[in-house]
Design an enzyme around this catalytic site. Structure first.
Site, PDB file in Angstrom:
ATOM      1  N   HIS A 165      -3.102  -2.418   4.550  1.00 27.97           N
ATOM      2  CA  HIS A 165      -1.875  -3.228   4.614  1.00 27.97           C
ATOM      3  C   HIS A 165      -2.715  -4.432   5.970  1.00 27.97           C
ATOM      4  O   HIS A 165      -2.121  -3.947   6.921  1.00 27.97           O
ATOM      5  CB  HIS A 165      -1.251  -1.658   5.218  1.00 27.97           C
ATOM      6  CG  HIS A 165       0.300  -2.876   5.245  1.00 27.97           C
ATOM      7  ND1 HIS A 165       1.034  -1.801   4.635  1.00 27.97           N
ATOM      8  CD2 HIS A 165       1.012  -3.677   5.608  1.00 27.97           C
ATOM      9  CE1 HIS A 165       2.179  -2.809   4.803  1.00 27.97           C
ATOM     10  NE2 HIS A 165       2.453  -3.527   5.421  1.00 27.97           N
ATOM     11  N   GLU A 204       1.349   5.337   1.733  1.00 28.48           N
ATOM     12  CA  GLU A 204       0.584   5.138   3.249  1.00 28.48           C
ATOM     13  C   GLU A 204       0.993   5.437   4.430  1.00 28.48           C
ATOM     14  O   GLU A 204       2.083   6.222   4.887  1.00 28.48           O
ATOM     15  CB  GLU A 204       1.185   4.040   3.383  1.00 28.48           C
ATOM     16  CG  GLU A 204       1.055   2.333   2.260  1.00 28.48           C
ATOM     17  CD  GLU A 204       1.131   0.844   3.350  1.00 28.48           C
ATOM     18  OE1 GLU A 204       0.891   0.834   4.214  1.00 28.48           O
ATOM     19  OE2 GLU A 204       0.712  -0.194   1.927  1.00 28.48           O
TER      20      GLU A 204
END
Length: 531
Positions: A281, A263
Protein backbone atom coordinates in the site's frame (compact mmCIF):
# COMPACT_ATOMS: atom_id res chain seq x y z
CA UNK A 1 -6.96 28.55 26.67
CA UNK A 2 -5.34 27.44 23.40
CA UNK A 3 -6.93 24.49 21.57
CA UNK A 4 -5.08 21.21 22.08
CA UNK A 5 -4.37 18.77 19.23
CA UNK A 6 -3.07 15.22 19.42
CA UNK A 7 -1.06 13.86 16.48
CA UNK A 8 -1.22 10.08 16.97
CA UNK A 9 0.38 9.03 13.66
CA UNK A 10 3.57 9.96 11.86
CA UNK A 11 3.19 13.48 10.41
CA UNK A 12 6.06 15.67 9.24
CA UNK A 13 7.80 18.09 11.60
CA UNK A 14 6.66 20.90 9.29
CA UNK A 15 3.03 20.02 10.05
CA UNK A 16 3.75 20.02 13.79
CA UNK A 17 5.31 23.45 13.39
CA UNK A 18 2.23 24.80 11.61
CA UNK A 19 0.11 23.97 14.66
CA UNK A 20 2.65 25.65 16.95
CA UNK A 21 2.94 28.73 14.76
CA UNK A 22 -0.84 29.13 14.78
CA UNK A 23 -0.93 29.03 18.58
CA UNK A 24 -2.22 25.47 18.90
CA UNK A 25 -1.02 23.36 21.83
CA UNK A 26 0.16 20.26 19.94
CA UNK A 27 1.05 16.87 21.42
CA UNK A 28 3.07 14.83 18.90
CA UNK A 29 2.94 11.09 19.77
CA UNK A 30 3.41 9.32 16.40
CA UNK A 31 3.08 5.76 17.76
CA UNK A 32 0.12 6.30 20.09
CA UNK A 33 -2.45 5.47 17.39
CA UNK A 34 -1.40 1.83 17.43
CA UNK A 35 -2.38 1.50 21.11
CA UNK A 36 -6.17 1.79 21.03
CA UNK A 37 -6.59 1.39 24.79
CA UNK A 38 -4.09 4.14 25.59
CA UNK A 39 -5.63 6.38 22.91
CA UNK A 40 -9.10 5.89 24.44
CA UNK A 41 -7.65 6.74 27.84
CA UNK A 42 -6.17 10.11 26.80
CA UNK A 43 -8.35 11.31 23.88
CA UNK A 44 -10.71 13.21 26.18
CA UNK A 45 -7.99 15.82 26.75
CA UNK A 46 -7.92 17.04 23.13
CA UNK A 47 -9.89 19.36 20.85
CA UNK A 48 -8.41 17.89 17.67
CA UNK A 49 -7.01 14.57 16.47
CA UNK A 50 -4.65 14.49 13.46
CA UNK A 51 -4.08 11.03 11.97
CA UNK A 52 -3.02 9.00 8.96
CA UNK A 53 -4.16 5.41 8.49
CA UNK A 54 -2.64 3.67 11.53
CA UNK A 55 -4.99 5.29 14.05
CA UNK A 56 -8.48 3.79 14.13
CA UNK A 57 -10.98 6.43 15.27
CA UNK A 58 -13.60 3.89 16.29
CA UNK A 59 -16.94 4.46 17.98
CA UNK A 60 -15.28 3.60 21.30
CA UNK A 61 -12.53 6.18 20.79
CA UNK A 62 -14.98 8.85 19.72
CA UNK A 63 -17.30 8.07 22.66
CA UNK A 64 -14.38 8.76 25.01
CA UNK A 65 -13.50 12.02 23.25
CA UNK A 66 -15.54 14.41 25.39
CA UNK A 67 -13.79 17.57 24.14
CA UNK A 68 -13.02 16.50 20.57
CA UNK A 69 -14.21 18.91 17.88
CA UNK A 70 -12.37 17.78 14.75
CA UNK A 71 -10.58 14.75 13.31
CA UNK A 72 -8.20 15.51 10.46
CA UNK A 73 -7.07 12.71 8.14
CA UNK A 74 -3.84 13.43 6.25
CA UNK A 75 -4.95 11.67 3.06
CA UNK A 76 -8.18 10.87 1.25
CA UNK A 77 -9.34 7.54 2.68
CA UNK A 78 -11.38 7.73 5.89
CA UNK A 79 -12.24 4.04 6.32
CA UNK A 80 -10.42 4.17 9.65
CA UNK A 81 -12.83 6.77 11.05
CA UNK A 82 -16.35 5.97 12.25
CA UNK A 83 -17.99 8.95 10.55
CA UNK A 84 -21.49 8.14 11.84
CA UNK A 85 -20.23 8.11 15.41
CA UNK A 86 -18.32 11.34 14.80
CA UNK A 87 -21.40 13.06 13.35
CA UNK A 88 -23.59 12.03 16.26
CA UNK A 89 -20.93 13.30 18.66
CA UNK A 90 -20.70 16.60 16.78
CA UNK A 91 -17.12 15.95 15.65
CA UNK A 92 -16.12 17.23 12.21
CA UNK A 93 -14.19 14.80 10.00
CA UNK A 94 -11.82 16.40 7.50
CA UNK A 95 -9.59 14.85 4.85
CA UNK A 96 -7.17 16.11 2.20
CA UNK A 97 -8.68 14.76 -1.02
CA UNK A 98 -6.23 16.17 -3.55
CA UNK A 99 -2.82 15.89 -1.87
CA UNK A 100 -1.68 12.51 -3.18
CA UNK A 101 -3.34 12.13 -6.58
CA UNK A 102 -0.17 12.47 -8.66
CA UNK A 103 1.79 10.14 -6.40
CA UNK A 104 -0.82 7.39 -6.57
CA UNK A 105 -1.16 7.73 -10.34
CA UNK A 106 2.62 7.54 -10.77
CA UNK A 107 2.73 4.39 -8.65
CA UNK A 108 0.16 2.75 -10.93
CA UNK A 109 2.28 3.62 -13.97
CA UNK A 110 5.41 2.30 -12.22
CA UNK A 111 3.61 -0.95 -11.37
CA UNK A 112 2.52 -1.28 -14.99
CA UNK A 113 6.13 -0.97 -16.17
CA UNK A 114 7.28 -3.41 -13.49
CA UNK A 115 4.84 -6.15 -14.51
CA UNK A 116 5.35 -5.52 -18.25
CA UNK A 117 9.13 -6.06 -17.95
CA UNK A 118 9.15 -8.43 -14.92
CA UNK A 119 11.54 -6.03 -13.22
CA UNK A 120 11.29 -7.32 -9.60
CA UNK A 121 11.96 -10.95 -10.58
CA UNK A 122 14.72 -9.97 -13.00
CA UNK A 123 16.35 -7.85 -10.29
CA UNK A 124 16.22 -10.69 -7.75
CA UNK A 125 17.67 -13.12 -10.31
CA UNK A 126 20.49 -10.76 -11.22
CA UNK A 127 21.33 -10.10 -7.57
CA UNK A 128 21.65 -13.88 -7.22
CA UNK A 129 24.24 -13.89 -10.02
CA UNK A 130 22.12 -15.98 -12.41
CA UNK A 131 22.09 -13.64 -15.47
CA UNK A 132 18.87 -15.23 -16.89
CA UNK A 133 18.51 -12.80 -19.77
CA UNK A 134 16.31 -15.03 -21.94
CA UNK A 135 13.96 -15.86 -19.06
CA UNK A 136 12.54 -12.37 -18.64
CA UNK A 137 11.01 -11.54 -22.00
CA UNK A 138 8.79 -8.48 -21.51
CA UNK A 139 6.29 -6.51 -23.57
CA UNK A 140 6.27 -2.88 -24.69
CA UNK A 141 3.63 -0.43 -23.51
CA UNK A 142 3.74 1.56 -26.75
CA UNK A 143 0.76 0.72 -28.92
CA UNK A 144 -0.94 -1.39 -26.26
CA UNK A 145 -4.50 -0.73 -25.08
CA UNK A 146 -4.87 0.40 -21.48
CA UNK A 147 -8.28 -0.10 -19.90
CA UNK A 148 -8.90 2.40 -17.09
CA UNK A 149 -11.75 1.54 -14.72
CA UNK A 150 -12.61 4.86 -13.09
CA UNK A 151 -11.54 8.05 -14.86
CA UNK A 152 -11.84 10.49 -11.96
CA UNK A 153 -9.01 12.45 -10.35
CA UNK A 154 -6.34 9.73 -10.16
CA UNK A 155 -7.65 7.73 -13.11
CA UNK A 156 -7.60 10.88 -15.22
CA UNK A 157 -3.92 11.45 -14.44
CA UNK A 158 -3.16 7.84 -15.36
CA UNK A 159 -4.99 8.33 -18.68
CA UNK A 160 -2.87 11.41 -19.40
CA UNK A 161 0.40 9.66 -18.56
CA UNK A 162 -0.55 6.59 -20.60
CA UNK A 163 -1.31 8.69 -23.66
CA UNK A 164 2.18 10.20 -23.24
CA UNK A 165 3.50 6.63 -23.44
CA UNK A 166 1.68 6.26 -26.78
CA UNK A 167 -0.86 3.80 -25.41
CA UNK A 168 -4.43 3.55 -26.65
CA UNK A 169 -6.64 4.39 -23.66
CA UNK A 170 -10.20 3.13 -23.18
CA UNK A 171 -12.09 4.12 -20.03
CA UNK A 172 -15.10 2.74 -18.20
CA UNK A 173 -16.76 5.24 -15.88
CA UNK A 174 -20.57 5.61 -15.69
CA UNK A 175 -20.11 9.27 -14.78
CA UNK A 176 -17.75 10.13 -17.61
CA UNK A 177 -19.49 12.02 -20.42
CA UNK A 178 -18.57 11.74 -24.09
CA UNK A 179 -17.47 15.38 -24.27
CA UNK A 180 -15.19 15.05 -21.25
CA UNK A 181 -13.77 11.77 -22.60
CA UNK A 182 -12.97 13.47 -25.91
CA UNK A 183 -11.13 16.27 -24.10
CA UNK A 184 -9.13 13.66 -22.18
CA UNK A 185 -8.24 11.90 -25.42
CA UNK A 186 -9.71 8.58 -24.29
CA UNK A 187 -12.42 6.35 -25.69
CA UNK A 188 -15.38 5.87 -23.37
CA UNK A 189 -16.56 2.24 -23.40
CA UNK A 190 -18.73 -0.10 -21.37
CA UNK A 191 -17.06 -2.54 -18.98
CA UNK A 192 -17.66 -5.58 -21.24
CA UNK A 193 -15.84 -3.91 -24.13
CA UNK A 194 -12.97 -2.79 -21.92
CA UNK A 195 -12.48 -6.34 -20.65
CA UNK A 196 -12.39 -7.72 -24.18
CA UNK A 197 -9.99 -5.13 -25.62
CA UNK A 198 -7.50 -4.13 -22.92
CA UNK A 199 -3.92 -5.42 -22.84
CA UNK A 200 -3.52 -3.78 -19.42
CA UNK A 201 -6.31 -2.98 -16.95
CA UNK A 202 -5.85 -0.50 -14.10
CA UNK A 203 -8.44 0.27 -11.41
CA UNK A 204 -9.06 3.75 -9.99
CA UNK A 205 -12.41 3.60 -8.22
CA UNK A 206 -13.35 3.75 -4.53
CA UNK A 207 -14.61 0.64 -2.77
CA UNK A 208 -18.42 0.88 -2.77
CA UNK A 209 -21.39 -1.43 -3.05
CA UNK A 210 -21.31 -0.87 -6.82
CA UNK A 211 -17.56 -1.42 -7.29
CA UNK A 212 -16.98 -4.28 -4.83
CA UNK A 213 -15.58 -7.25 -6.77
CA UNK A 214 -15.97 -5.37 -10.05
CA UNK A 215 -13.35 -7.73 -11.48
CA UNK A 216 -15.17 -10.86 -10.38
CA UNK A 217 -14.27 -14.33 -11.61
CA UNK A 218 -16.90 -13.95 -14.33
CA UNK A 219 -15.47 -10.62 -15.49
CA UNK A 220 -11.86 -11.78 -15.24
CA UNK A 221 -12.70 -14.71 -17.53
CA UNK A 222 -14.00 -12.20 -20.11
CA UNK A 223 -10.63 -10.47 -20.34
CA UNK A 224 -8.29 -10.74 -23.29
CA UNK A 225 -5.80 -13.61 -23.00
CA UNK A 226 -2.44 -12.25 -21.87
CA UNK A 227 -3.92 -9.26 -20.01
CA UNK A 228 -2.01 -7.66 -17.14
CA UNK A 229 -3.97 -6.19 -14.21
CA UNK A 230 -2.92 -3.35 -11.91
CA UNK A 231 -4.73 -2.34 -8.71
CA UNK A 232 -3.45 0.66 -6.75
CA UNK A 233 -6.92 1.81 -5.69
CA UNK A 234 -8.63 -0.25 -2.99
CA UNK A 235 -8.64 -3.86 -1.88
CA UNK A 236 -11.79 -5.82 -2.61
CA UNK A 237 -12.20 -4.58 -6.18
CA UNK A 238 -10.76 -7.82 -7.61
CA UNK A 239 -11.53 -11.47 -6.81
CA UNK A 240 -8.00 -12.33 -5.70
CA UNK A 241 -8.53 -16.11 -5.67
CA UNK A 242 -10.00 -16.08 -9.18
CA UNK A 243 -7.14 -13.90 -10.40
CA UNK A 244 -4.63 -16.33 -8.89
CA UNK A 245 -6.30 -19.21 -10.76
CA UNK A 246 -6.18 -17.31 -14.06
CA UNK A 247 -2.54 -16.39 -13.50
CA UNK A 248 -1.71 -20.06 -12.94
CA UNK A 249 -3.62 -21.07 -16.08
CA UNK A 250 -1.81 -18.47 -18.16
CA UNK A 251 -4.94 -16.56 -19.17
CA UNK A 252 -3.69 -13.53 -17.21
CA UNK A 253 -0.05 -12.79 -17.98
CA UNK A 254 0.72 -10.73 -14.90
CA UNK A 255 -0.63 -8.58 -12.07
CA UNK A 256 0.63 -5.71 -9.95
CA UNK A 257 -1.16 -5.01 -6.66
CA UNK A 258 -0.55 -2.30 -4.09
CA UNK A 259 -3.79 -2.96 -2.16
CA UNK A 260 -5.41 -6.12 -0.88
CA UNK A 261 -8.75 -7.27 0.49
CA UNK A 262 -7.18 -7.91 3.89
CA UNK A 263 -4.52 -5.48 5.10
CA UNK A 264 -1.89 -5.74 6.44
CA UNK A 265 -1.53 -8.59 3.95
CA UNK A 266 0.69 -11.23 5.53
CA UNK A 267 -0.69 -13.92 3.22
CA UNK A 268 -2.65 -13.72 -0.01
CA UNK A 269 -3.53 -15.96 -3.00
CA UNK A 270 -1.39 -13.72 -5.22
CA UNK A 271 1.78 -14.00 -3.16
CA UNK A 272 4.69 -15.98 -4.61
CA UNK A 273 3.10 -16.38 -8.06
CA UNK A 274 5.29 -15.74 -11.12
CA UNK A 275 5.06 -12.22 -12.58
CA UNK A 276 2.99 -10.81 -9.74
CA UNK A 277 4.36 -7.56 -8.33
CA UNK A 278 3.17 -6.68 -4.81
CA UNK A 279 3.82 -3.57 -2.72
CA UNK A 280 2.52 -2.77 0.79
CA UNK A 281 0.00 0.00 0.00
CA UNK A 282 2.63 2.48 -1.18
CA UNK A 283 0.39 4.46 -3.54
CA UNK A 284 0.66 7.67 -1.54
CA UNK A 285 4.09 6.93 -0.09
CA UNK A 286 6.33 9.62 -1.51
CA UNK A 287 8.03 12.40 0.39
CA UNK A 288 6.14 15.03 -1.56
CA UNK A 289 2.67 13.52 -1.07
CA UNK A 290 3.16 12.81 2.63
CA UNK A 291 4.37 16.36 3.17
CA UNK A 292 1.51 17.88 1.15
CA UNK A 293 -1.30 16.08 2.97
CA UNK A 294 0.30 16.66 6.38
CA UNK A 295 0.62 20.40 5.80
CA UNK A 296 -2.91 20.61 4.43
CA UNK A 297 -4.51 18.84 7.38
CA UNK A 298 -2.57 21.01 9.87
CA UNK A 299 -3.79 24.20 8.15
CA UNK A 300 -7.39 22.99 7.91
CA UNK A 301 -7.59 21.90 11.55
CA UNK A 302 -5.99 25.12 12.76
CA UNK A 303 -8.43 27.21 10.72
CA UNK A 304 -11.40 25.39 12.20
CA UNK A 305 -10.22 25.42 15.81
CA UNK A 306 -9.24 29.09 15.71
CA UNK A 307 -11.80 30.68 13.37
CA UNK A 308 -14.56 28.10 12.81
CA UNK A 309 -13.79 27.90 9.08
CA UNK A 310 -14.56 24.46 7.66
CA UNK A 311 -12.63 23.00 4.70
CA UNK A 312 -12.86 19.53 3.15
CA UNK A 313 -15.29 18.29 5.77
CA UNK A 314 -16.99 14.96 5.07
CA UNK A 315 -19.83 15.40 7.52
CA UNK A 316 -20.45 19.14 7.73
CA UNK A 317 -21.20 21.90 5.21
CA UNK A 318 -18.86 24.81 4.70
CA UNK A 319 -21.03 27.48 6.27
CA UNK A 320 -20.65 29.98 9.07
CA UNK A 321 -22.00 29.29 12.54
CA UNK A 322 -24.76 31.88 12.04
CA UNK A 323 -25.88 30.31 8.76
CA UNK A 324 -25.84 26.77 10.12
CA UNK A 325 -28.66 27.38 12.60
CA UNK A 326 -31.04 28.59 9.87
CA UNK A 327 -29.83 26.50 6.97
CA UNK A 328 -29.35 23.16 8.72
CA UNK A 329 -32.64 21.52 7.64
CA UNK A 330 -32.36 22.97 4.12
CA UNK A 331 -28.83 21.61 3.77
CA UNK A 332 -30.13 18.18 4.75
CA UNK A 333 -32.89 18.52 2.15
CA UNK A 334 -30.37 19.55 -0.52
CA UNK A 335 -28.34 16.42 0.19
CA UNK A 336 -31.42 14.18 0.11
CA UNK A 337 -32.57 15.61 -3.25
CA UNK A 338 -29.08 15.08 -4.68
CA UNK A 339 -28.90 11.56 -3.28
CA UNK A 340 -32.26 10.69 -4.85
CA UNK A 341 -31.26 11.83 -8.34
CA UNK A 342 -27.77 10.34 -7.98
CA UNK A 343 -29.14 6.92 -7.09
CA UNK A 344 -31.77 7.08 -9.82
CA UNK A 345 -29.33 8.07 -12.59
CA UNK A 346 -27.14 5.38 -14.18
CA UNK A 347 -25.95 7.21 -17.30
CA UNK A 348 -23.42 10.10 -17.46
CA UNK A 349 -24.77 13.40 -16.15
CA UNK A 350 -24.40 16.42 -18.43
CA UNK A 351 -25.99 19.09 -16.27
CA UNK A 352 -27.49 19.73 -12.85
CA UNK A 353 -30.10 22.49 -12.64
CA UNK A 354 -31.16 23.70 -9.20
CA UNK A 355 -34.17 25.95 -8.56
CA UNK A 356 -34.60 27.78 -5.24
CA UNK A 357 -38.02 29.25 -4.51
CA UNK A 358 -39.18 31.55 -1.70
CA UNK A 359 -37.35 31.79 1.63
CA UNK A 360 -34.60 29.38 0.63
CA UNK A 361 -33.65 31.59 -2.34
CA UNK A 362 -32.21 34.14 0.12
CA UNK A 363 -29.86 31.67 1.84
CA UNK A 364 -26.27 30.67 1.10
CA UNK A 365 -26.92 29.09 -2.30
CA UNK A 366 -23.27 28.12 -2.81
CA UNK A 367 -23.43 25.87 0.25
CA UNK A 368 -26.81 24.48 -0.80
CA UNK A 369 -25.49 23.80 -4.32
CA UNK A 370 -22.58 21.91 -2.79
CA UNK A 371 -25.03 19.87 -0.72
CA UNK A 372 -27.01 18.89 -3.82
CA UNK A 373 -23.93 18.05 -5.90
CA UNK A 374 -22.31 16.11 -3.06
CA UNK A 375 -25.51 14.09 -2.67
CA UNK A 376 -25.44 13.21 -6.37
CA UNK A 377 -21.73 12.37 -6.47
CA UNK A 378 -21.64 10.20 -3.34
CA UNK A 379 -23.03 7.25 -5.27
CA UNK A 380 -19.89 7.13 -7.39
CA UNK A 381 -17.44 8.34 -4.74
CA UNK A 382 -18.34 7.99 -1.05
CA UNK A 383 -15.32 10.11 -0.08
CA UNK A 384 -16.63 13.19 -1.89
CA UNK A 385 -17.67 16.11 0.31
CA UNK A 386 -19.34 19.48 -0.02
CA UNK A 387 -16.04 21.17 -0.85
CA UNK A 388 -14.69 18.65 -3.35
CA UNK A 389 -18.02 17.78 -5.03
CA UNK A 390 -18.12 20.84 -7.34
CA UNK A 391 -14.50 20.18 -8.35
CA UNK A 392 -15.33 16.56 -9.18
CA UNK A 393 -18.39 17.68 -11.16
CA UNK A 394 -16.32 20.20 -13.11
CA UNK A 395 -13.69 17.59 -13.92
CA UNK A 396 -16.43 15.34 -15.28
CA UNK A 397 -17.68 18.17 -17.49
CA UNK A 398 -20.99 18.56 -15.63
CA UNK A 399 -22.62 21.97 -15.98
CA UNK A 400 -24.26 23.31 -12.80
CA UNK A 401 -26.84 26.08 -13.04
CA UNK A 402 -28.81 27.85 -10.32
CA UNK A 403 -32.09 29.77 -10.49
CA UNK A 404 -33.70 31.59 -7.58
CA UNK A 405 -37.17 33.11 -7.54
CA UNK A 406 -39.74 34.68 -5.23
CA UNK A 407 -42.39 32.52 -3.58
CA UNK A 408 -44.49 31.01 -6.37
CA UNK A 409 -46.63 28.30 -4.79
CA UNK A 410 -48.22 26.82 -1.70
CA UNK A 411 -44.93 26.47 0.19
CA UNK A 412 -42.89 29.24 1.81
CA UNK A 413 -39.91 27.81 -0.02
CA UNK A 414 -38.73 24.75 -1.90
CA UNK A 415 -35.77 23.33 -3.82
CA UNK A 416 -36.13 21.57 -7.17
CA UNK A 417 -33.24 19.55 -8.62
CA UNK A 418 -33.15 18.49 -12.28
CA UNK A 419 -30.47 16.17 -13.63
CA UNK A 420 -29.89 16.13 -17.39
CA UNK A 421 -28.35 13.23 -19.33
CA UNK A 422 -28.21 12.39 -23.03
CA UNK A 423 -31.31 10.22 -22.59
CA UNK A 424 -33.58 12.11 -20.19
CA UNK A 425 -34.20 14.73 -17.56
CA UNK A 426 -35.06 13.65 -14.01
CA UNK A 427 -36.39 16.06 -11.40
CA UNK A 428 -37.39 16.06 -7.74
CA UNK A 429 -38.52 18.85 -5.42
CA UNK A 430 -38.61 19.13 -1.67
CA UNK A 431 -39.33 21.52 1.17
CA UNK A 432 -38.80 21.87 4.90
CA UNK A 433 -41.91 21.84 7.08
CA UNK A 434 -42.35 23.96 10.20
CA UNK A 435 -41.15 21.03 12.32
CA UNK A 436 -37.77 21.27 10.58
CA UNK A 437 -38.17 17.95 8.76
CA UNK A 438 -37.34 17.76 5.02
CA UNK A 439 -40.04 16.31 2.73
CA UNK A 440 -40.17 15.26 -0.92
CA UNK A 441 -43.07 17.12 -2.57
CA UNK A 442 -42.74 16.34 -6.28
CA UNK A 443 -41.12 13.65 -8.46
CA UNK A 444 -41.25 13.79 -12.28
CA UNK A 445 -43.85 16.55 -12.01
CA UNK A 446 -46.13 14.36 -9.87
CA UNK A 447 -47.10 15.91 -6.53
CA UNK A 448 -46.46 13.82 -3.40
CA UNK A 449 -45.84 14.32 0.31
CA UNK A 450 -43.13 11.92 1.45
CA UNK A 451 -41.11 11.75 4.64
CA UNK A 452 -37.43 10.93 4.05
CA UNK A 453 -36.20 7.68 5.62
CA UNK A 454 -32.92 5.78 5.65
CA UNK A 455 -34.32 2.88 3.57
CA UNK A 456 -36.80 3.70 0.79
CA UNK A 457 -38.42 1.96 -2.17
CA UNK A 458 -39.43 3.87 -5.32
CA UNK A 459 -41.75 2.30 -7.90
CA UNK A 460 -43.47 3.39 -11.10
CA UNK A 461 -46.50 1.74 -12.62
CA UNK A 462 -49.63 2.26 -14.66
CA UNK A 463 -52.43 3.77 -12.55
CA UNK A 464 -54.53 0.64 -11.98
CA UNK A 465 -56.19 -0.87 -8.90
CA UNK A 466 -54.29 -3.26 -6.63
CA UNK A 467 -50.83 -1.65 -6.54
CA UNK A 468 -51.05 -0.76 -2.85
CA UNK A 469 -52.16 -4.29 -2.05
CA UNK A 470 -49.36 -5.86 -4.08
CA UNK A 471 -46.69 -3.74 -2.42
CA UNK A 472 -48.10 -4.19 1.08
CA UNK A 473 -48.68 -7.92 0.78
CA UNK A 474 -45.30 -8.72 -0.82
CA UNK A 475 -43.33 -6.66 1.67
CA UNK A 476 -45.39 -7.89 4.59
CA UNK A 477 -44.98 -11.55 3.68
CA UNK A 478 -41.22 -11.00 3.67
CA UNK A 479 -41.13 -9.24 7.02
CA UNK A 480 -40.48 -5.74 5.67
CA UNK A 481 -42.36 -3.15 7.73
CA UNK A 482 -43.61 0.03 5.99
CA UNK A 483 -43.14 3.20 8.05
CA UNK A 484 -44.58 5.61 5.48
CA UNK A 485 -46.35 5.05 2.14
CA UNK A 486 -46.83 7.87 -0.41
CA UNK A 487 -48.61 7.67 -3.77
CA UNK A 488 -48.98 10.05 -6.69
CA UNK A 489 -50.15 10.01 -10.29
CA UNK A 490 -49.99 12.22 -13.34
CA UNK A 491 -53.49 11.46 -14.66
CA UNK A 492 -56.20 8.86 -14.18
CA UNK A 493 -54.95 5.64 -15.81
CA UNK A 494 -51.65 7.41 -16.51
CA UNK A 495 -48.25 6.97 -14.89
CA UNK A 496 -48.24 6.58 -11.11
CA UNK A 497 -45.46 6.46 -8.55
CA UNK A 498 -45.05 5.15 -5.02
CA UNK A 499 -42.39 6.07 -2.46
CA UNK A 500 -42.15 3.88 0.61
CA UNK A 501 -40.12 4.45 3.75
CA UNK A 502 -39.34 1.03 5.27
CA UNK A 503 -37.69 0.02 8.53
CA UNK A 504 -34.94 -2.16 7.04
CA UNK A 505 -33.20 -2.78 3.70
CA UNK A 506 -35.35 -4.71 1.22
CA UNK A 507 -33.72 -8.00 0.12
CA UNK A 508 -33.07 -8.40 -3.62
CA UNK A 509 -35.26 -11.52 -3.60
CA UNK A 510 -38.23 -9.35 -2.58
CA UNK A 511 -37.51 -6.94 -5.44
CA UNK A 512 -37.47 -9.93 -7.78
CA UNK A 513 -40.89 -11.02 -6.46
CA UNK A 514 -42.31 -7.54 -7.12
CA UNK A 515 -40.91 -7.55 -10.66
CA UNK A 516 -42.47 -10.96 -11.28
CA UNK A 517 -45.95 -9.57 -10.57
CA UNK A 518 -45.70 -7.68 -13.86
CA UNK A 519 -47.31 -4.62 -12.28
CA UNK A 520 -44.27 -2.33 -12.09
CA UNK A 521 -42.29 -0.57 -14.79
CA UNK A 522 -39.52 0.36 -12.36
CA UNK A 523 -38.46 -0.62 -8.84
CA UNK A 524 -35.54 1.16 -7.18
CA UNK A 525 -34.09 0.72 -3.69
CA UNK A 526 -32.79 3.97 -2.20
CA UNK A 527 -30.63 4.72 0.82
CA UNK A 528 -30.37 8.08 2.59
CA UNK A 529 -27.96 9.19 5.29
CA UNK A 530 -30.63 10.03 7.85
CA UNK A 531 -29.38 10.53 11.41
Amino acid sequence: MAPKVLISDSLSEAAVQIFKDRGIDVDFQPTLGKDKDKLAEVIGQYDGLAIRSATKATEKIIAAADNLKVIGRAGIGTDNIDKDAASKKGVIVMNTPFGNMITTAEHAIAMMFAVARQIPEASESTHAGKWEKSKFMGVELTGKTLGVIGAGNIGGIVCDRARGLKMKVVAYDPFLGEEKAAKMGVEKVELEELLARADFITLHVPFTEQTANILSRENLEKTKKGVRIINCARGGLVDEEALADLLKSGHVAGAAFDVFKQEPATENPLFNLPNVVCTPHLGAATTEAQENVALQVAEQMSDYLLTGAVTNALNMPSVTAEEAQIMGPWLKLAGYLGAFTGQMTDEPIKAINILYDGVVSEMNLDALNCGVVAGIMKRANPDVNMVSAPVVAKEKGIQISTTNQDKSGAFDGYIKVTVVTDKRERSIAGTVFSDGKPRFIQIKGINIDAEVGRHMVYTTNEDVPGIIGTLGQTLGENGVNIANFTLGRADVKGEAIALLYVDAPVPTEVVKQLHETGRFTQIKLLEFDVA
